[in-house]
Design a protein around this motif. Structure first.
Motif, mmCIF file in Angstrom:
data_model
loop_
_atom_site.group_PDB
_atom_site.id
_atom_site.type_symbol
_atom_site.label_atom_id
_atom_site.label_comp_id
_atom_site.label_asym_id
_atom_site.label_seq_id
_atom_site.Cartn_x
_atom_site.Cartn_y
_atom_site.Cartn_z
ATOM 1 N N LEU A 1 94.940 -20.224 -52.852
ATOM 2 C CA LEU A 1 94.395 -19.185 -53.135
ATOM 3 C C LEU A 1 93.637 -18.517 -51.748
ATOM 4 C CD1 LEU A 1 92.861 -19.402 -56.818
ATOM 5 C CD2 LEU A 1 95.050 -18.152 -56.323
ATOM 6 N N ARG A 2 93.546 -17.173 -51.652
ATOM 7 C CA ARG A 2 92.447 -16.929 -50.721
ATOM 8 C C ARG A 2 91.073 -16.398 -51.053
ATOM 9 N NH1 ARG A 2 95.448 -11.767 -47.996
ATOM 10 N NH2 ARG A 2 94.345 -12.573 -46.000
ATOM 11 N N VAL A 3 90.209 -17.009 -50.643
ATOM 12 C CA VAL A 3 88.945 -16.763 -51.328
ATOM 13 C C VAL A 3 87.787 -16.150 -50.139
ATOM 14 C CG1 VAL A 3 86.964 -17.724 -52.585
ATOM 15 C CG2 VAL A 3 89.489 -18.470 -52.586
ATOM 16 N N LEU A 4 87.011 -15.144 -50.503
ATOM 17 C CA LEU A 4 86.142 -14.605 -49.615
ATOM 18 C C LEU A 4 84.913 -14.358 -50.220
ATOM 19 C CD1 LEU A 4 86.769 -11.516 -47.118
ATOM 20 C CD2 LEU A 4 84.804 -11.564 -48.765
ATOM 21 N N VAL A 5 83.817 -15.152 -49.880
ATOM 22 C CA VAL A 5 82.465 -15.170 -50.704
ATOM 23 C C VAL A 5 81.631 -14.143 -50.104
ATOM 24 C CG1 VAL A 5 80.506 -16.629 -51.189
ATOM 25 C CG2 VAL A 5 82.806 -17.643 -51.181
ATOM 26 N N LEU A 6 80.926 -13.178 -51.075
ATOM 27 C CA LEU A 6 79.612 -12.551 -50.578
ATOM 28 C C LEU A 6 78.313 -13.381 -51.241
ATOM 29 C CD1 LEU A 6 80.928 -8.900 -51.310
ATOM 30 C CD2 LEU A 6 81.173 -10.121 -49.220
ATOM 31 N N SER B 1 81.850 -6.017 -43.372
ATOM 32 C CA SER B 1 82.613 -4.895 -44.025
ATOM 33 C C SER B 1 83.963 -4.852 -43.282
ATOM 34 C CB SER B 1 81.989 -3.471 -44.233
ATOM 35 O OG SER B 1 81.742 -2.980 -42.997
ATOM 36 N N GLU B 2 83.738 -4.851 -41.882
ATOM 37 C CA GLU B 2 85.261 -4.817 -41.336
ATOM 38 C C GLU B 2 85.968 -5.904 -41.480
ATOM 39 O OE1 GLU B 2 86.009 -2.183 -38.684
ATOM 40 O OE2 GLU B 2 84.577 -1.353 -40.439
ATOM 41 N N HIS B 3 85.283 -7.127 -41.701
ATOM 42 C CA HIS B 3 86.200 -8.569 -42.006
ATOM 43 C C HIS B 3 86.907 -8.435 -43.207
ATOM 44 C CE1 HIS B 3 87.291 -12.566 -41.357
ATOM 45 N NE2 HIS B 3 86.822 -12.854 -42.643
ATOM 46 N N ILE B 4 86.112 -7.787 -44.203
ATOM 47 C CA ILE B 4 86.820 -7.839 -45.592
ATOM 48 C C ILE B 4 88.196 -6.885 -45.201
ATOM 49 C CG2 ILE B 4 86.705 -6.734 -47.701
ATOM 50 C CD1 ILE B 4 83.586 -7.167 -47.632
ATOM 51 N N ILE B 5 87.956 -5.673 -44.860
ATOM 52 C CA ILE B 5 89.126 -4.913 -44.516
ATOM 53 C C ILE B 5 90.452 -5.617 -43.694
ATOM 54 C CG2 ILE B 5 89.995 -2.784 -43.183
ATOM 55 C CD1 ILE B 5 87.126 -1.504 -43.911
ATOM 56 N N ALA B 6 89.825 -6.246 -42.842
ATOM 57 C CA ALA B 6 91.019 -6.998 -41.894
ATOM 58 C C ALA B 6 91.497 -8.107 -42.767
ATOM 59 C CB ALA B 6 90.378 -7.784 -40.750
ATOM 60 N N VAL B 7 91.010 -8.759 -43.597
ATOM 61 C CA VAL B 7 91.324 -9.926 -44.569
ATOM 62 C C VAL B 7 92.541 -9.259 -45.448
ATOM 63 C CG1 VAL B 7 90.756 -11.567 -46.216
ATOM 64 C CG2 VAL B 7 89.717 -11.589 -43.920
ATOM 65 N N VAL B 8 91.976 -8.195 -46.045
ATOM 66 C CA VAL B 8 92.831 -7.677 -47.213
ATOM 67 C C VAL B 8 94.028 -7.075 -46.508
ATOM 68 C CG1 VAL B 8 92.965 -5.819 -48.808
ATOM 69 C CG2 VAL B 8 90.773 -7.207 -48.703
ATOM 70 N N ASP B 9 93.978 -6.415 -45.570
ATOM 71 C CA ASP B 9 94.983 -5.722 -44.886
ATOM 72 C C ASP B 9 96.004 -6.759 -44.065
ATOM 73 O OD1 ASP B 9 94.691 -3.183 -44.951
ATOM 74 O OD2 ASP B 9 93.516 -2.856 -42.972
ATOM 75 N N ARG B 10 95.687 -8.061 -43.686
ATOM 76 C CA ARG B 10 96.788 -9.080 -43.398
ATOM 77 C C ARG B 10 98.024 -8.936 -44.009
ATOM 78 N NH1 ARG B 10 94.792 -14.274 -43.372
ATOM 79 N NH2 ARG B 10 92.966 -13.403 -42.644
ATOM 80 N N LYS B 11 99.185 -9.386 -43.248
ATOM 81 C CA LYS B 11 100.280 -9.259 -44.100
ATOM 82 C C LYS B 11 100.364 -10.530 -44.783
ATOM 83 C CE LYS B 11 104.518 -6.908 -42.142
ATOM 84 N NZ LYS B 11 104.224 -5.714 -43.124
ATOM 85 N N ASP B 12 100.101 -10.549 -45.997
ATOM 86 C CA ASP B 12 100.320 -11.620 -46.838
ATOM 87 C C ASP B 12 99.883 -11.038 -48.121
ATOM 88 O OD1 ASP B 12 99.364 -13.866 -48.191
ATOM 89 O OD2 ASP B 12 98.278 -14.743 -46.802
ATOM 90 N N ASP B 13 101.054 -11.581 -48.994
ATOM 91 C CA ASP B 13 101.119 -10.766 -50.321
ATOM 92 C C ASP B 13 100.253 -11.431 -51.441
ATOM 93 O OD1 ASP B 13 102.368 -13.078 -50.759
ATOM 94 O OD2 ASP B 13 104.266 -12.288 -51.613
ATOM 95 N N ARG B 14 99.296 -12.488 -51.202
ATOM 96 C CA ARG B 14 98.458 -13.051 -52.010
ATOM 97 C C ARG B 14 97.170 -12.282 -52.215
ATOM 98 N NH1 ARG B 14 97.370 -18.643 -49.138
ATOM 99 N NH2 ARG B 14 97.605 -17.226 -47.432
ATOM 100 N N PRO B 15 96.909 -11.962 -53.170
ATOM 101 C CA PRO B 15 95.594 -11.348 -53.421
ATOM 102 C C PRO B 15 94.157 -12.182 -52.704
ATOM 103 C CG PRO B 15 96.215 -12.288 -55.662
ATOM 104 C CD PRO B 15 97.350 -12.766 -54.613
ATOM 105 N N VAL B 16 93.306 -11.250 -52.387
ATOM 106 C CA VAL B 16 91.942 -11.896 -52.020
ATOM 107 C C VAL B 16 90.985 -11.984 -53.041
ATOM 108 C CG1 VAL B 16 90.152 -11.645 -50.183
ATOM 109 C CG2 VAL B 16 92.350 -10.964 -49.719
#
Ligand SMILES: [Ca+2]
Ligand SMILES: [Ca+2]
Length: 469
Positions: free
Chosen positions: A28-33, A130-145
């Motif tokens: 899983l791709r995980v991004l913590v706030l 916030s820019e990092h969140i956009i970049a991570v979600v935009d990355r070519k990768d079909d797994r959800p974040v």
């Protein structure tokens, strides 16, 4: 030559579990706030989170504000804990593979803007976070974040705001569809704005606030709630108090455990946001209603919403109850119980991983492999005998195993006044008789396999039985 037919012992159809296993193999791709430093518990949760970092692709660790910490973000505290992780990473790798490089984790730490709530959403409020969140979600990768939110949600709000300002509605929808949010209540005013503005966003929230005639206690309190209010009486507080944490996590357990600070309020209030992302055979993150170490949540619509929710105009995953027997031997029907029912398992698991940070392989315990002799999904007819078998389960340390088959009533569709009995429910093989139904109904049965190592560790398999009339 005659064709040989294997005798069909029952109508059980063994569905392939191949899809399930393939999904498990993908991290899983995980991004913590995190509003880390507002009180000690975010630092506590970060220590636990890092001990599982080999299970996920850790995409970001973003320092944010919250209602408790309005004008400050503290990425330096995340850095300090990751540095401590760096000192023990080689030892962790003796026990399981895949722990990320320290420099990689350090590069994923980003600050949000040190402003409260919606003051930090709108023009001029882009941040590294916030820019990092956009970049991570935009990355070519079909797994959800997956985005566990331990404080305010405004950094995610700014990312979504910017995407909405600069993209077509279809592109916004595509962006939103890749995000899975779990917020520990609303800790700023950005959460309600996000839910209202992006009504299709996958969103789990357990609110907690004063309401008509009392206080609604959030599900997440089940992580360590200790009987100071109703709903915790069946939970074992001896596994979450400072004495237990000193002995099993903080003292004489190396530099990462030492970063777990003394509890001021409750232990790790933010941890339920990622406990359900741990791959242990119990959780299925896309189905919060299945239940996991992180609790169980139902999808409510505006029509079925509960009294403790704000008037939501959109579907939302939120609090629901499990009925379980507590350590006091009594039945408890409680949203907190959806977490505390698993307390021994998740605390022991954490303690074992902290052991991994300092001990050689032979001196530490490792979880068993819970294996089913049949598929995870079974299709049967009313009245049929359903044989359940954990034959093939093993333990990497050669520990002996004990078995428990738990009928998990709440996630299934089958309803009955009488409890459904599983015969031989403490044996390796158990069985149940499919109940009478008038339409296809589902039953969830959890196999819990526990070893006799120290601390005893548990892994699971979930069997979903569909019963046809
Ligand atoms: Ca927090
Ligand atoms: Ca073991």
């Amino acid at each position: 030559m005659k064709k040989v037919f294997l005798p069909l012992l029952s109508f059980i159809v063994l569905l392939s579990s191949g899809i399930c296993q393939a999904q498990e193999a993908r991290k899983l791709r995980v991004l913590v706030l995190t509003d880390i430093e507002n009180e000690p518990d975010d630092a506590q949760s970060m220590v636990r989170f890092l001990t599982y970092s080999n299970q996920w692709d850790v995409e970001g660790l973003i320092a944010t504000t919250s209602v408790h910490q309005r004008n400050r973000v503290a990425p330096e505290r995340i850095q300090r804990i990751v540095q401590a992780y760096g000192k023990v990473r080689n030892n962790l790798l003796l026990h399981e593979k895949g722990y990320p490089e320290t420099d990689y984790l350090l590069s994923r730490i980003k600050p949000a803007i040190p402003k409260y709530g919606m003051d930090a959403v709108g023009p001029g409020n882009d941040s590294e976070g916030s820019e990092h969140i956009i970049a991570v979600v935009d990355r070519k990768d079909d797994r959800p974040v997956w985005i566990p939110v331990w404080g305010g949600a405004n950094c995610l709000g700014q990312a979504l705001w910017k995407v909405r300002q600069t993209r077509t509605p279809e592109e916004v929808e595509q962006f939103v569809s890749k995000i899975r949010v779990y917020t520990i209540s609303d800790q700023d005013d950005a959460g309600p704005w996000i839910r209202k503005t992006f009504p299709t966003l996958f969103y789990i929230i357990s609110p907690g606030f004063h309401a008509r005639g009392g206080y609604h206690y959030s599900t997440w309190r089940g992580i360590s709630g200790d009987g100071f209010t109703r709903g915790f009486d069946g939970a074992d507080s001896n596994l979450v108090n400072n004495r237990w944490l000193d002995e099993n996590i903080r003292k004489n357990h190396g530099p990462l455990g030492a970063e777990h600070p003394h509890t001021d309020f409750i232990m790790e209030g933010d941890t339920p946001s990622f406990l359900g992302l741990i791959t242990n055979g119990l959780s299925d993150p896309e189905h919060p209603n299945y239940g996991s170490w992180g609790g169980r949540y139902e999808l409510y619509t505006p029509r079925t919403r509960k009294w403790f929710l704000e008037p939501e105009t959109r579907p939302i995953w939120t609090d629901t109850e499990d009925e379980v027997v507590g350590i006091d031997g009594a039945w408890h029907n409680s949203n907190k119980a959806t977490i505390w029912r698993w307390r021994q398992a998740y605390q022991h698991d954490f303690a074992a991983r902290i052991d991994w940070t300092v001990k050689p392989y032979k001196e530490a315990n490792h979880p068993p492999m819970a294996v089913l002799k049949h598929a995870n999904q079974l299709r049967v007819k009313s009245g049929e005998k359903v044989v359940l078998s954990a034959d093939g389960s093993t333990d990497p340390d050669g520990n002996s195993l004990s078995y428990e088959w738990i009928y998990y009533r709440e996630p299934g569709t089958f309803e009955s006044n009488r409890p459904l009995e599983i015969q031989d429910n403490r044996q390796k093989s158990a069985f149940l008789t499919a109940p009478k139904v008038t339409q296809p109904e589902t039953l969830h049965v959890i196999l819990a396999v526990t070893d006799n190592g120290k601390p005893a560790l548990t892994r699971y398999q979930r069997v979903i039985v569909t019963v046809f009339p």
